[in-house]
Scaffold this motif. Structure first.
Motif, PDB file in Angstrom:
ATOM      1  N   VAL A  54       0.800  -1.223   0.000  1.00 38.80           N
ATOM      2  CA  VAL A  54       0.000   0.000   0.000  1.00 38.80           C
ATOM      3  C   VAL A  54       0.834   1.276   0.000  1.00 38.80           C
ATOM      4  O   VAL A  54       0.300   2.366  -0.169  1.00 38.80           O
ATOM      5  N   GLY A  55       2.147   1.144   0.174  1.00 42.01           N
ATOM      6  CA  GLY A  55       2.999   2.324   0.163  1.00 42.01           C
ATOM      7  C   GLY A  55       4.446   1.940  -0.039  1.00 42.01           C
ATOM      8  O   GLY A  55       4.838   0.799   0.215  1.00 42.01           O
ATOM      9  N   LEU A  56       5.238   2.915  -0.509  1.00 47.65           N
ATOM     10  CA  LEU A  56       6.631   2.627  -0.790  1.00 47.65           C
ATOM     11  C   LEU A  56       7.417   3.930  -0.859  1.00 47.65           C
ATOM     12  O   LEU A  56       6.915   4.933  -1.366  1.00 47.65           O
ATOM     13  N   VAL A  57       8.621   3.901  -0.314  1.00 51.10           N
ATOM     14  CA  VAL A  57       9.583   4.977  -0.532  1.00 51.10           C
ATOM     15  C   VAL A  57      10.891   4.329  -0.950  1.00 51.10           C
ATOM     16  O   VAL A  57      11.178   3.195  -0.566  1.00 51.10           O
ATOM     17  N   ARG A  58      11.659   5.057  -1.746  1.00 47.65           N
ATOM     18  CA  ARG A  58      12.988   4.561  -2.083  1.00 47.65           C
ATOM     19  C   ARG A  58      13.966   5.709  -1.984  1.00 47.65           C
ATOM     20  O   ARG A  58      13.618   6.866  -2.205  1.00 47.65           O
ATOM     21  N   ALA A  59      15.196   5.351  -1.625  1.00 44.64           N
ATOM     22  CA  ALA A  59      16.262   6.331  -1.542  1.00 44.64           C
ATOM     23  C   ALA A  59      17.487   5.789  -2.254  1.00 44.64           C
ATOM     24  O   ALA A  59      17.716   4.580  -2.295  1.00 44.64           O
ATOM     25  N   LEU A  60      18.237   6.690  -2.817  1.00 44.93           N
ATOM     26  CA  LEU A  60      19.521   6.390  -3.433  1.00 44.93           C
ATOM     27  C   LEU A  60      20.564   7.133  -2.592  1.00 44.93           C
ATOM     28  O   LEU A  60      20.346   8.296  -2.241  1.00 44.93           O
ATOM     29  N   ASP A  61      21.653   6.466  -2.258  1.00 50.13           N
ATOM     30  CA  ASP A  61      22.658   7.136  -1.441  1.00 50.13           C
ATOM     31  C   ASP A  61      24.054   6.829  -1.945  1.00 50.13           C
ATOM     32  O   ASP A  61      24.256   5.902  -2.721  1.00 50.13           O
ATOM     33  N   ASP A  62      25.010   7.634  -1.461  1.00 50.23           N
ATOM     34  CA  ASP A  62      26.406   7.445  -1.858  1.00 50.23           C
ATOM     35  C   ASP A  62      27.205   6.682  -0.804  1.00 50.23           C
ATOM     36  O   ASP A  62      28.415   6.559  -0.906  1.00 50.23           O
ATOM     37  N   GLY A  63      26.535   6.204   0.222  1.00 47.49           N
ATOM     38  CA  GLY A  63      27.189   5.416   1.247  1.00 47.49           C
ATOM     39  C   GLY A  63      27.832   6.218   2.354  1.00 47.49           C
ATOM     40  O   GLY A  63      28.386   5.645   3.286  1.00 47.49           O
ATOM     41  N   SER A  64      27.749   7.540   2.293  1.00 46.45           N
ATOM     42  CA  SER A  64      28.435   8.327   3.303  1.00 46.45           C
ATOM     43  C   SER A  64      27.817   9.690   3.598  1.00 46.45           C
ATOM     44  O   SER A  64      27.570  10.008   4.748  1.00 46.45           O
ATOM     45  N   MET A  65      27.563  10.488   2.559  1.00 44.67           N
ATOM     46  CA  MET A  65      27.177  11.881   2.797  1.00 44.67           C
ATOM     47  C   MET A  65      25.785  12.268   2.309  1.00 44.67           C
ATOM     48  O   MET A  65      25.157  13.135   2.899  1.00 44.67           O
ATOM     49  N   LEU A  66      25.329  11.646   1.218  1.00 46.44           N
ATOM     50  CA  LEU A  66      24.096  12.102   0.579  1.00 46.44           C
ATOM     51  C   LEU A  66      23.128  10.956   0.365  1.00 46.44           C
ATOM     52  O   LEU A  66      23.504   9.909  -0.179  1.00 46.44           O
TER      53      LEU A  66
END
Length: 135
Positions: A54-66
């Motif tokens: 019923v819901g979803l979020v996704r994130a992309l990261d650089d492993g350290s800062m962003l």
């Protein structure tokens, strides 16, 4: 309503497609690519009502800062119950040691939702994108 949240990616491509279709996002038209994108993302948090996604979020990261929050969506039948906000707070907690957590709302009307969760409009920021015409 007992909504459960998880970072486990046990949804099917059909469940993802159906959720994206429920909010009218064009990504639903490309279920294979959508599924690959979700599986390749740094973080995916999903919300479940039993066995219904019923819901979803996704994130992309650089492993350290962003960390960059890309998708935040909730099936319209479940909107208004704090599901999106709960998932955003889960992401904020996960990335609490990162210097930046960023989001680019695709519609300005959604900015107040993010502001309510501590995000601020960037000074002199502007959103930009390329949409490849072959899609």
């Amino acid at each position: 309503m007992a909504i459960t949240f998880t970072e486990e990616r046990h949804f099917t491509k059909e469940q993802a497609r159906d959720l994206f279709r429920s909010v009218g996002w064009v990504s639903a038209n490309y279920p294979e690519r959508l599924y690959q994108a979700l599986m390749g993302s740094s973080t995916v948090i999903s919300a479940w009502d039993g066995d219904r996604l019923v819901g979803l979020v996704r994130a992309l990261d650089d492993g350290s800062m962003l960390a960059y929050v890309h998708y935040v969506l909730v099936d319209p039948e479940y909107q208004g119950n704090g599901i999106a906000g709960h998932m955003i707070e889960m992401l904020k907690d996960k990335y609490r040691d990162y210097f930046y957590i960023e989001v680019m709302p695709e519609e300005s009307k959604n900015a107040s939702f993010y502001e309510g969760h501590g995000f601020h409009v960037m000074d002199d920021g502007v959103a930009m994108q390329i949409v490849n015409p072959d899609w």
